[in-house]
Write a protein that holds these residues in place. Sequence first.
Motif, short mmCIF file in Angstrom:
data_model
loop_
_atom_site.label_atom_id
_atom_site.label_comp_id
_atom_site.label_asym_id
_atom_site.label_seq_id
_atom_site.Cartn_x
_atom_site.Cartn_y
_atom_site.Cartn_z
N THR A 101 3.80 -21.54 47.30
CA THR A 101 2.80 -20.34 46.79
C THR A 101 0.94 -21.31 47.46
O THR A 101 0.62 -20.98 47.98
CB THR A 101 2.93 -20.27 46.15
N GLU A 131 0.66 -22.17 51.17
CA GLU A 131 0.56 -21.36 52.08
C GLU A 131 -0.60 -20.40 51.78
O GLU A 131 -1.23 -19.83 52.64
CB GLU A 131 1.50 -20.16 52.17
N GLU A 132 -1.30 -20.69 50.17
CA GLU A 132 -2.61 -20.04 50.24
C GLU A 132 -3.90 -20.92 50.65
O GLU A 132 -4.92 -20.31 51.37
CB GLU A 132 -2.44 -20.20 48.56
#
Length: 270
Positions: A16, A19-20
């Motif tokens: 996560t 990806e952020e």
Amino acid sequence: MIRKEEFRQIKFEVDTAIEEAFQFAKQNENNENDYLLFLSNAEYIEKYVGTNVNPHLVDYRVNGYRDEERLKFLVEYLNNAYSFHAENTMDSKTSITIELMIYTHIWESKPFLRQLKKLANLCNSENYDWNVEVPDYTKHTFIRQQIRDIFGVKNLKIENVISKGYHSSLRNAFAHSEYVFDMNRPELILTNYKGENWEIEKISYDDWTIRFCYSFLLSYGFQERFEKEKAKILDGEPGYNVSLKETDGTDRNGIMKYDKERNAFTARLI
């Protein structure tokens, strides 16, 4: 040791965060040009200065080749030790020693740190740096100040991932053979400990495994996300209008094209 469910949670956290960071890097319209240069492995190669070759190259794959064996060994080890045929991994002096080596190589890898630095620069809306120089020494300062803290300024989760994985005490202990296994407890004792408040004196096997997981999941996940982002680039004609460099470093308009079949970039000045 780490249990399967805790590993899954860490993997989700790391994926996560990666990806952020990638999404943040390309969300600014002004970053589109530099994001393409990032994905195309655009580099300044000094050895071509004074030759007929423009030292500002795209699709420079040498850095990837230099990191290839490290990544192959990482994947081979993980397939054996972190396949979770049981509910948890198993620790031994041999496995932890191998993991310390892998850990040290992750945080010493110039190609990996160069990519992390470029992503941090993009997140900070800096102009694309064709010539990111990773120092031979004091990498801990480079990692903290030039990478992690820049992500932190933008409140990106990848800052915490780096903090939970990287610690120079662990890297230095392995590099200089300054660690021992406690005879009575499942702990590593770092004999390079000097009493500074930022240093690690000892670390349990379980806490070590957590740091190792954050580190290898960041290294592996970064490359995986990088390739996924490349796969989103339009194939072939008409290509992308980009700002490239003349031989002397002057900005000049150019065209960049991506060939999905060959997984290769080409570029020319216009």
